[in-house]
Scaffold this motif. Structure first.
Motif, PDB file in Angstrom:
ATOM      1  N   ILE A 105       0.875  -1.229   0.069  1.00  0.00           N
ATOM      2  CA  ILE A 105      -0.229  -0.090   0.116  1.00  0.00           C
ATOM      3  C   ILE A 105       0.989   1.223   0.068  1.00  0.00           C
ATOM      4  CG2 ILE A 105      -1.666   1.274   1.467  1.00  0.00           C
ATOM      5  CD1 ILE A 105      -2.976  -1.100   2.183  1.00  0.00           C
ATOM      6  N   GLY A 106       1.975   1.098   0.591  1.00  0.00           N
ATOM      7  CA  GLY A 106       2.876   2.371   0.978  1.00  0.00           C
ATOM      8  C   GLY A 106       3.591   2.704  -0.496  1.00  0.00           C
ATOM      9  N   ILE A 107       3.930   1.600  -0.936  1.00  0.00           N
ATOM     10  CA  ILE A 107       4.925   1.915  -2.404  1.00  0.00           C
ATOM     11  C   ILE A 107       4.011   2.263  -3.307  1.00  0.00           C
ATOM     12  CG2 ILE A 107       6.229   0.452  -4.048  1.00  0.00           C
ATOM     13  CD1 ILE A 107       7.294  -1.361  -1.773  1.00  0.00           C
ATOM     14  N   GLY A 108       2.904   1.565  -3.639  1.00  0.00           N
ATOM     15  CA  GLY A 108       1.850   1.771  -4.705  1.00  0.00           C
ATOM     16  C   GLY A 108       1.354   3.165  -4.411  1.00  0.00           C
ATOM     17  N   THR A 109       0.896   3.766  -3.278  1.00  0.00           N
ATOM     18  CA  THR A 109       0.344   4.925  -3.092  1.00  0.00           C
ATOM     19  C   THR A 109       1.262   5.943  -3.536  1.00  0.00           C
ATOM     20  OG1 THR A 109      -1.182   4.116  -1.569  1.00  0.00           O
ATOM     21  CG2 THR A 109      -0.892   6.541  -1.620  1.00  0.00           C
ATOM     22  N   MET A 123       6.721  -5.141  -7.459  1.00  0.00           N
ATOM     23  CA  MET A 123       5.414  -4.485  -7.731  1.00  0.00           C
ATOM     24  C   MET A 123       5.965  -2.997  -8.282  1.00  0.00           C
ATOM     25  SD  MET A 123       2.366  -3.555  -5.113  1.00  0.00           S
ATOM     26  CE  MET A 123       3.310  -2.142  -4.663  1.00  0.00           C
ATOM     27  N   GLY A 124       6.581  -2.355  -7.465  1.00  0.00           N
ATOM     28  CA  GLY A 124       6.809  -0.855  -7.834  1.00  0.00           C
ATOM     29  C   GLY A 124       7.486  -0.935  -9.323  1.00  0.00           C
ATOM     30  N   ILE A 125       8.424  -1.812  -9.690  1.00  0.00           N
ATOM     31  CA  ILE A 125       8.701  -1.578 -11.173  1.00  0.00           C
ATOM     32  C   ILE A 125       7.668  -1.874 -12.162  1.00  0.00           C
ATOM     33  CG2 ILE A 125      10.393  -2.898 -12.744  1.00  0.00           C
ATOM     34  CD1 ILE A 125      12.087  -3.615 -10.323  1.00  0.00           C
ATOM     35  N   PHE A 126       7.062  -2.752 -11.750  1.00  0.00           N
ATOM     36  CA  PHE A 126       5.798  -3.035 -12.680  1.00  0.00           C
ATOM     37  C   PHE A 126       4.857  -1.801 -12.489  1.00  0.00           C
ATOM     38  CE2 PHE A 126       1.047  -4.246 -12.905  1.00  0.00           C
ATOM     39  CZ  PHE A 126       1.382  -4.796 -14.347  1.00  0.00           C
ATOM     40  N   ILE A 127       4.552  -0.969 -11.695  1.00  0.00           N
ATOM     41  CA  ILE A 127       3.898   0.234 -11.588  1.00  0.00           C
ATOM     42  C   ILE A 127       4.612   1.222 -12.498  1.00  0.00           C
ATOM     43  CG2 ILE A 127       2.943   2.326 -10.447  1.00  0.00           C
ATOM     44  CD1 ILE A 127       2.383   0.012  -7.817  1.00  0.00           C
ATOM     45  N   LEU A 128       5.762   1.394 -12.447  1.00  0.00           N
ATOM     46  CA  LEU A 128       6.524   2.405 -13.126  1.00  0.00           C
ATOM     47  C   LEU A 128       6.537   2.161 -14.716  1.00  0.00           C
ATOM     48  CD1 LEU A 128       9.819   2.737 -10.735  1.00  0.00           C
ATOM     49  CD2 LEU A 128       7.620   4.522 -11.241  1.00  0.00           C
TER      50      LEU A 128
END
Length: 475
Positions: free
Chosen positions: A302-306, A428-433
């Motif tokens: 939640i922290g990383i995605g937000t 997950m963060g790499i995927f979001i970027l």
């Protein structure tokens, strides 16, 4: 029904209620924020924060003490109900008097003062509702608590929508809060009388003295926690004005909404921890470790995605007027992550009769927070307030875990769970970027799925976790 299944049942009831409440709250708050604008939203947010702080005088920690003691001995419910009701009537009168004095000394406008008076009465009614919610929690019948939560949010949605459609001004929005809390109080009262216990209305002065003395650490802990979560709104209002409070409140509302996740689990676990403290130390340690793990592996993504998606989230929800809220959200989300992680040790300390130790930690946190706000708000405005909130959560968490580590060896648990969650979160963060411009809802869903797949591959789930899941399903 096994203990695990009982916990799962209660968590499911409360989770369902909170999810429905969050959905309804999501819509009515956005509707209200867009209609009122940042300045009026700032006034209302100030009133809510100010009255919550002063309103702490109306409880004195009695509700938390009731939950713990009645969960250990349910026959005490009538005695606690009757005496606590009388105590809270007296405290409500004192609370309103203090609000009148303080808000007039602060020299706010007549309009703001009226809003504060209405919200104060609303919060006092909610304080009485908490008495009956404590009984529901102590009896581990959280479906009734859940229904109250749903009723509150549904009525708020109806009331706010009506006020917007009728083009009412801010004072009518305050009356919506008052009316809704009155209706929920009536529901909780009659449910308690019919399903659980009738208050014994005989005043026991010795019991009053003993109960108030024992509840004080609970109350002081709540005071300090509320101070370092709510005092920033009051300080921003006096130092930077209502519009800034509105921007900050927009981000804070999203953080508050996330708070239902640890609140659901630990509301269920509080009476369980309290009973295990008496009956089985091994079961208590096992419950602690699993609760901590669940909340930590939930909080980190939640922290990383937000952080990565904050601008899209703010613009989608509130519109471009609230773009200044983006940085505050990126900072505050980590206060939420730390709050998730801190929820389990805080519940452990209160359920094992160490509420005085928790009170010391939160008092240090409140003092630290006020000092930081005085330093950072003049330098960075509402973003400084956000930094102060995160820093306070970190300090209090370190103090709690240091204390509990002397009872249980937690360092291995901390490093293992947090490290594996961060590795999965990085994937997950790499995927979001890479896919950050795709449809937001789908991006969030696929990112969450990827996170848990990555967590599985780094051995984030143990065999006993799978066994617990099977027990929940009755397998």
């Amino acid at each position: 029904m096994t203990t695990v299944q009982s916990i799962a049942k209660n968590s499911l009831f409360l989770l369902s209620g909170q999810i429905i409440s969050i959905v309804f709250g999501f819509f009515y708050f956005i509707y209200m924020a867009r209609y009122l604008g940042a300045e009026d939203l700032g006034i209302l947010s100030f009133a809510l924060s100010f009255t919550i702080i002063i309103g702490l005088l109306g409880d004195l920690g009695l509700s938390s003490l009731m939950t713990r003691e009645v969960s250990r001995n349910q026959s005490l419910a009538p005695k606690y109900l009757g005496n606590v009701l009388f105590i809270k009537v007296f405290l409500a009168i004192v609370t309103f008097g203090v609000v009148v004095i303080v808000i007039n000394v602060l020299d706010y406008s007549e309009h703001t003062i009226k809003i504060v008076y209405i919200i104060t009465v609303s919060n006092l009614l909610a304080n009485f509702t908490q008495i009956f919610n404590s009984i529901f929690q102590a009896f581990e019948r959280l479906e009734y608590l859940s229904l109250g939560i749903i009723l509150n949010s549904a009525l708020m949605l109806i009331g706010i929508s009506f006020a917007v459609e009728q083009n009412f001004d801010l004072i009518y929005f305050a009356f919506v809060y008052l009316a809704v809390n009155a209706i929920v109080l009536v529901y909780s009262l009659f449910t308690c009388l019919i399903k659980f216990a009738v208050p014994n209305l005989k005043i026991d002065w010795t019991f009053w003295k003993q109960t108030i003395l024992e509840s004080m650490p609970f109350w002081l802990n709540s005071v300090f926690v509320i101070i370092y979560f709510k005092i920033d709104m009051v300080m921003l209002s006096t130092m930077d004005g209502d519009t800034v409070v509105g921007w900050y409140a927009a981000s804070y509302r999203l953080i508050d909404a996330l708070g239902f996740i640890p609140a659901v689990l630990m509301s269920t676990m509080y009476p369980v921890f309290s009973k295990f403290h008496i009956s089985s130390k091994d079961s208590l340690e096992f419950a602690f470790r699993k609760s901590f793990k669940i909340l930590t592996i939930t909080a980190i993504p939640i922290g990383i995605g937000t952080t990565l998606l904050a601008e899209r989230i703010i613009v989608l929800i509130y519109g471009v007027e609230y773009t200044p809220s983006v940085i505050a959200l990126q900072i505050l989300i980590w206060a939420s992550v730390l709050s998730f992680i801190n929820y389990t040790p805080a519940t452990y300390l209160t359920s094992t009769d160490k509420q005085r130790m928790l009170m010391v930690f939160t008092s240090l946190g409140a003092t630290f927070n006020i000092i930081l706000n005085f330093i950072l708000i003049p330098l960075f405005s509402y973003n400084g307030a956000a930094i102060a909130t995160v820093s306070t959560e970190l300090i209090v968490g370190i103090l709690m875990f240091h204390k509990i580590h002397r009872i249980q060896n937690l360092f291995a648990l901390l490093s293992d769970v947090i490290l594996k969650s961060l590795v999965a979160g990085a994937v997950m963060g790499i995927f979001i970027l890479i896919f950050k411009d795709y449809t937001l809802i789908l991006l969030i869903i696929f990112s969450a799925i990827l996170y848990f797949i990555a967590l599985y591959f780094v051995n984030g789930f143990e065999k006993e976790d799978i066994n617990l899941f099977n027990q929940v399903l009755g397998r």
